[in-house]
Design an enzyme around this catalytic site. Sequence first.
Site, PDB file in Angstrom:
ATOM      1  N   GLN A 260      20.052  33.561  80.588  1.00 10.61           N
ATOM      2  CA  GLN A 260      21.456  33.123  80.590  1.00 10.61           C
ATOM      3  C   GLN A 260      22.249  33.840  79.514  1.00 10.61           C
ATOM      4  O   GLN A 260      23.336  34.347  79.752  1.00 10.61           O
ATOM      5  CB  GLN A 260      21.561  31.628  80.334  1.00 10.61           C
ATOM      6  CG  GLN A 260      21.522  30.749  81.541  1.00 10.61           C
ATOM      7  CD  GLN A 260      22.073  31.371  82.785  1.00 10.61           C
ATOM      8  OE1 GLN A 260      23.271  31.318  83.034  1.00 10.61           O
ATOM      9  NE2 GLN A 260      21.217  31.967  83.589  1.00 10.61           N
ATOM     10  N   HIS A 263      24.050  37.227  79.913  1.00 13.05           N
ATOM     11  CA  HIS A 263      25.239  37.405  80.756  1.00 13.05           C
ATOM     12  C   HIS A 263      26.489  37.715  79.943  1.00 13.05           C
ATOM     13  O   HIS A 263      27.355  38.462  80.390  1.00 13.05           O
ATOM     14  CB  HIS A 263      25.521  36.133  81.571  1.00 13.05           C
ATOM     15  CG  HIS A 263      24.750  36.043  82.846  1.00 13.05           C
ATOM     16  ND1 HIS A 263      24.993  36.844  83.921  1.00 13.05           N
ATOM     17  CD2 HIS A 263      23.736  35.232  83.215  1.00 13.05           C
ATOM     18  CE1 HIS A 263      24.170  36.537  84.918  1.00 13.05           C
ATOM     19  NE2 HIS A 263      23.387  35.563  84.509  1.00 13.05           N
ATOM     20  N   GLU A 328      25.765  23.828  83.726  1.00  9.32           N
ATOM     21  CA  GLU A 328      25.843  24.568  84.987  1.00  9.32           C
ATOM     22  C   GLU A 328      24.453  24.578  85.643  1.00  9.32           C
ATOM     23  O   GLU A 328      24.309  24.281  86.814  1.00  9.32           O
ATOM     24  CB  GLU A 328      26.294  26.009  84.691  1.00  9.32           C
ATOM     25  CG  GLU A 328      26.390  26.856  85.935  1.00  9.32           C
ATOM     26  CD  GLU A 328      26.504  28.346  85.642  1.00  9.32           C
ATOM     27  OE1 GLU A 328      26.323  28.761  84.470  1.00  9.32           O
ATOM     28  OE2 GLU A 328      26.755  29.098  86.586  1.00  9.32           O
ATOM     29  N   HIS A 329      23.440  24.956  84.856  1.00 12.63           N
ATOM     30  CA  HIS A 329      22.059  24.959  85.350  1.00 12.63           C
ATOM     31  C   HIS A 329      21.223  24.046  84.477  1.00 12.63           C
ATOM     32  O   HIS A 329      21.301  24.138  83.250  1.00 12.63           O
ATOM     33  CB  HIS A 329      21.428  26.355  85.245  1.00 12.63           C
ATOM     34  CG  HIS A 329      22.206  27.425  85.919  1.00 12.63           C
ATOM     35  ND1 HIS A 329      23.046  28.264  85.247  1.00 12.63           N
ATOM     36  CD2 HIS A 329      22.242  27.800  87.218  1.00 12.63           C
ATOM     37  CE1 HIS A 329      23.587  29.110  86.094  1.00 12.63           C
ATOM     38  NE2 HIS A 329      23.127  28.858  87.298  1.00 12.63           N
ATOM     39  N   ASP A 362      19.606  32.228  91.132  1.00  9.67           N
ATOM     40  CA  ASP A 362      20.649  33.229  90.912  1.00  9.67           C
ATOM     41  C   ASP A 362      20.695  34.225  92.073  1.00  9.67           C
ATOM     42  O   ASP A 362      21.765  34.707  92.445  1.00  9.67           O
ATOM     43  CB  ASP A 362      20.358  34.034  89.635  1.00  9.67           C
ATOM     44  CG  ASP A 362      20.709  33.279  88.370  1.00  9.67           C
ATOM     45  OD1 ASP A 362      21.358  32.228  88.469  1.00  9.67           O
ATOM     46  OD2 ASP A 362      20.339  33.752  87.286  1.00  9.67           O
ATOM     47  N   HIS A 421      61.152   3.091 106.735  1.00 12.78           N
ATOM     48  CA  HIS A 421      59.749   3.038 107.165  1.00 12.78           C
ATOM     49  C   HIS A 421      59.548   1.860 108.117  1.00 12.78           C
ATOM     50  O   HIS A 421      58.983   2.001 109.210  1.00 12.78           O
ATOM     51  CB  HIS A 421      58.810   2.858 105.963  1.00 12.78           C
ATOM     52  CG  HIS A 421      58.606   4.098 105.153  1.00 12.78           C
ATOM     53  ND1 HIS A 421      59.631   4.689 104.456  1.00 12.78           N
ATOM     54  CD2 HIS A 421      57.508   4.850 104.920  1.00 12.78           C
ATOM     55  CE1 HIS A 421      59.168   5.758 103.830  1.00 12.78           C
ATOM     56  NE2 HIS A 421      57.874   5.877 104.111  1.00 12.78           N
TER      57      HIS A 421
HETATM   58  N1  LIG Z   1      29.488  30.188  86.434  1.00 15.11           N
HETATM   59  C1  LIG Z   1      28.975  30.992  87.328  1.00 15.11           C
HETATM   60  O1  LIG Z   1      28.737  30.580  88.454  1.00 15.11           O
HETATM   61  C2  LIG Z   1      28.677  32.412  86.995  1.00 15.11           C
HETATM   62  C3  LIG Z   1      29.204  32.952  85.861  1.00 15.11           C
HETATM   63  N2  LIG Z   1      29.041  34.256  85.579  1.00 15.11           N
HETATM   64  C4  LIG Z   1      29.731  34.735  84.390  1.00 15.11           C
HETATM   65  O2  LIG Z   1      30.644  35.734  84.801  1.00 15.11           O
HETATM   66  C5  LIG Z   1      30.988  36.501  83.665  1.00 15.11           C
HETATM   67  C6  LIG Z   1      31.032  37.957  83.982  1.00 15.11           C
HETATM   68  O3  LIG Z   1      31.706  38.538  82.907  1.00 15.11           O
HETATM   69  P1  LIG Z   1      31.952  40.063  82.763  1.00 15.11           P
HETATM   70  O4  LIG Z   1      30.662  40.773  82.939  1.00 15.11           O
HETATM   71  O5  LIG Z   1      32.716  40.254  81.501  1.00 15.11           O
HETATM   72  O6  LIG Z   1      32.830  40.458  84.033  1.00 15.11           O
HETATM   73  P2  LIG Z   1      34.258  39.948  84.543  1.00 15.11           P
HETATM   74  O7  LIG Z   1      34.534  40.717  85.777  1.00 15.11           O
HETATM   75  O8  LIG Z   1      34.305  38.475  84.636  1.00 15.11           O
HETATM   76  O9  LIG Z   1      35.298  40.380  83.427  1.00 15.11           O
HETATM   77  C7  LIG Z   1      35.608  41.705  83.212  1.00 15.11           C
HETATM   78  C8  LIG Z   1      37.119  41.842  83.133  1.00 15.11           C
HETATM   79  O10 LIG Z   1      37.605  41.154  81.987  1.00 15.11           O
HETATM   80  C9  LIG Z   1      38.789  41.789  81.537  1.00 15.11           C
HETATM   81  N3  LIG Z   1      38.777  41.852  80.078  1.00 15.11           N
HETATM   82  C10 LIG Z   1      37.772  42.288  79.279  1.00 15.11           C
HETATM   83  N4  LIG Z   1      38.157  42.250  77.985  1.00 15.11           N
HETATM   84  C11 LIG Z   1      39.433  41.797  77.958  1.00 15.11           C
HETATM   85  C12 LIG Z   1      40.379  41.538  76.920  1.00 15.11           C
HETATM   86  N5  LIG Z   1      40.069  41.725  75.635  1.00 15.11           N
HETATM   87  N6  LIG Z   1      41.586  41.077  77.263  1.00 15.11           N
HETATM   88  C13 LIG Z   1      41.891  40.843  78.562  1.00 15.11           C
HETATM   89  N7  LIG Z   1      41.050  41.069  79.588  1.00 15.11           N
HETATM   90  C14 LIG Z   1      39.827  41.541  79.288  1.00 15.11           C
HETATM   91  C15 LIG Z   1      38.794  43.200  82.092  1.00 15.11           C
HETATM   92  O11 LIG Z   1      39.946  43.408  82.836  1.00 15.11           O
HETATM   93  C16 LIG Z   1      37.556  43.273  83.001  1.00 15.11           C
HETATM   94  O12 LIG Z   1      37.862  43.780  84.283  1.00 15.11           O
HETATM   95  C17 LIG Z   1      29.968  36.137  82.578  1.00 15.11           C
HETATM   96  O13 LIG Z   1      30.588  35.271  81.666  1.00 15.11           O
HETATM   97  C18 LIG Z   1      28.885  35.419  83.346  1.00 15.11           C
HETATM   98  O14 LIG Z   1      28.193  34.513  82.546  1.00 15.11           O
HETATM   99  C19 LIG Z   1      28.345  35.104  86.397  1.00 15.11           C
HETATM  100  C20 LIG Z   1      27.797  34.625  87.557  1.00 15.11           C
HETATM  101  C21 LIG Z   1      27.913  33.245  87.934  1.00 15.11           C
HETATM  102  N1  LIG Z   2      23.190  33.076  86.184  1.00 14.33           N
HETATM  103  C1  LIG Z   2      24.451  33.352  86.818  1.00 14.33           C
HETATM  104  C2  LIG Z   2      24.320  33.967  88.198  1.00 14.33           C
HETATM  105  C3  LIG Z   2      23.694  35.323  88.237  1.00 14.33           C
HETATM  106  C4  LIG Z   2      24.039  36.374  89.009  1.00 14.33           C
HETATM  107  N2  LIG Z   2      23.182  37.368  88.748  1.00 14.33           N
HETATM  108  C5  LIG Z   2      22.325  36.962  87.858  1.00 14.33           C
HETATM  109  N3  LIG Z   2      22.629  35.722  87.535  1.00 14.33           N
HETATM  110  C6  LIG Z   2      25.207  32.036  86.885  1.00 14.33           C
HETATM  111  O1  LIG Z   2      25.827  31.656  85.959  1.00 14.33           O
HETATM  112  O2  LIG Z   2      25.179  31.356  87.865  1.00 14.33           O
HETATM  113 ZN   LIG Z   3      21.927  34.755  85.798  1.00 17.34          ZN
END
Ligand SMILES: NC(=O)C1=CN([C@@H]2O[C@H](COP(=O)(O)OP(=O)(O)OC[C@H]3O[C@@H](n4cnc5c(N)ncnc54)[C@H](O)[C@@H]3O)[C@@H](O)[C@H]2O)C=CC1
Ligand SMILES: N[C@@H](Cc1c[nH]c[nH+]1)C(=O)O
Ligand SMILES: [Zn+2]
Length: 433
Positions: A260, A263, A328-329, A362, A421
């Site tokens: 986790q 990420h 979340e998990h 995941d 009404h």
């Molecule tokens: N809750 C859920 O179901 C899941 C959550 N996640 C989460 O998704 C997230 C993915 O994050 P990332 O890899 O960062 O990709 P992301 O696509 O969410 O964010 C990247 C974008 O953030 C913007 N950004 C970056 N720095 C910035 C700044 N300083 N100011 C304004 N905008 C900015 C940029 O435009 C970039 O395109 C992680 O937090 C991960 O834990 C991933 C899968 C499932």
């Molecule tokens: N662990 C992520 C999902 C994930 C996508 N790829 C790997 N992990 C979540 O927050 O749900």
């Molecule tokens: Zn994951």
Amino acid sequence: MLRIITQQADVSAELQRICDRTHDEQVLHKEATVREVLQAVKRQGDKAVLHYTAEFDHQTLKPEELRVSGSELDAAYQQVSKELLQAIRLACRQIEAFHRQRVPKSWIHFGDDEVVLGKRYTPVDRAGLYVPGGRAAYPSTVLMNGIPAKVAGVPRVVMVTPPGVGKAINPAVLVAAQEAGVQEIYRVGGAQAVAALAYGTETIPKVNVITGPGNIYVTLAKKLVYGTVGIDSLAGPSEVLIIADEHANPVNVAADLLAQAEHDPMAAAILLTTDAALAKNVQVAVERQLVDHPRRIDTEKAIAHYGLIVVVESLEAAAELSNEFAPEHLELEIKDPWSLIPQIRHAGAIFLGYSTPEAVGDYLAGPNHTLPTSGAARYASALGVETFLKHSSIIQYSQTALQKVAGAINVLATAEGLPSHADSVRRRIQQEE
Ligand SMILES: NC(=O)C1=CN([C@@H]2O[C@H](COP(=O)(O)OP(=O)(O)OC[C@H]3O[C@@H](n4cnc5c(N)ncnc54)[C@H](O)[C@@H]3O)[C@@H](O)[C@H]2O)C=CC1
Ligand SMILES: N[C@@H](Cc1c[nH]c[nH+]1)C(=O)O
Ligand SMILES: [Zn+2]
């Protein structure tokens, strides 16, 4: 170093701090940035989208480059290995099978006096899928969002994802999109992508619902555009809370915590254990696994700020703390996980037993990995087919049925001070007499 505390300390307050990490004062300046981005995209459309893509993603795009071309989509298949394509297809089948299990169905009930009541489900006209792509590529998230939209029968599904280095979106993401039936893809991420989907631009269509996880900027943007569009839930930086007993394997538990933490620097990884020795062994194992971790810096940040081990008095106490956190998990790495289930009230997804790492969910177990975070599991659930559906109530009354309830409606309407009404019912009854 992953901290260990005992239950005597103020555990609840510490868990609350971690839970609230996406809505505490420290994120206020991020919210200000997000508000600015939303306003600019609303007013200036593509121009602002391109401006913020240059600023935050360091990619200079022309408007015509925003949409991924057909030739790029075709080429992606040549760029992924046979094994990866097979794995994507296996995940596709399992996710689709799971999501087809309980698709909400329209229903109609024919009651006495020719009263007809029911619910009619219809998909939204347009859905916008956010697929993260800042620190990692997420073909699995394409499937977790695209497949439920397809099962729901959404006529137009649009996907957005950050442009990637050299404007090249990861080919696995493009392949996954096509396998899930998504053809319309735009190279934009962050708050600017959410804004484009919420308000529409010259190039990117306005949608009715925005789904998908993302970092703090994406999650704040989704929160702020809610109302203009629907959203699935606030699926922000990832979290895992593990409840483990003395039989759990510390090396496996450490790996699950890091799975986790890797990420995002804002990800949370928490262990509640009844065994002080396990706590120590997990702490050591985390340190060891971090040594040559390719994402060490960010992962260590998450562990340092939002990582925690708590030695608890009992599994019941662990369940109660878990409910306070609403993870979340939730992993139950205990001998009889089913016996603790009745005490678990809030969790996005629950993983039972020693051989069910969260990673199985995941990627391909079938249930959705887009899940509520930061306490949102107290009121929200996993993304599903229903996220893309809404229902209209169906009501038909006969004259006889109307006559029977006219008196009660009259009383209620009079109590509310709404004479028209009452009148609308009375006139129909009188017309009959
Ligand atoms: N809750 C859920 O179901 C899941 C959550 N996640 C989460 O998704 C997230 C993915 O994050 P990332 O890899 O960062 O990709 P992301 O696509 O969410 O964010 C990247 C974008 O953030 C913007 N950004 C970056 N720095 C910035 C700044 N300083 N100011 C304004 N905008 C900015 C940029 O435009 C970039 O395109 C992680 O937090 C991960 O834990 C991933 C899968 C499932
Ligand atoms: N662990 C992520 C999902 C994930 C996508 N790829 C790997 N992990 C979540 O927050 O749900
Ligand atoms: Zn994951």
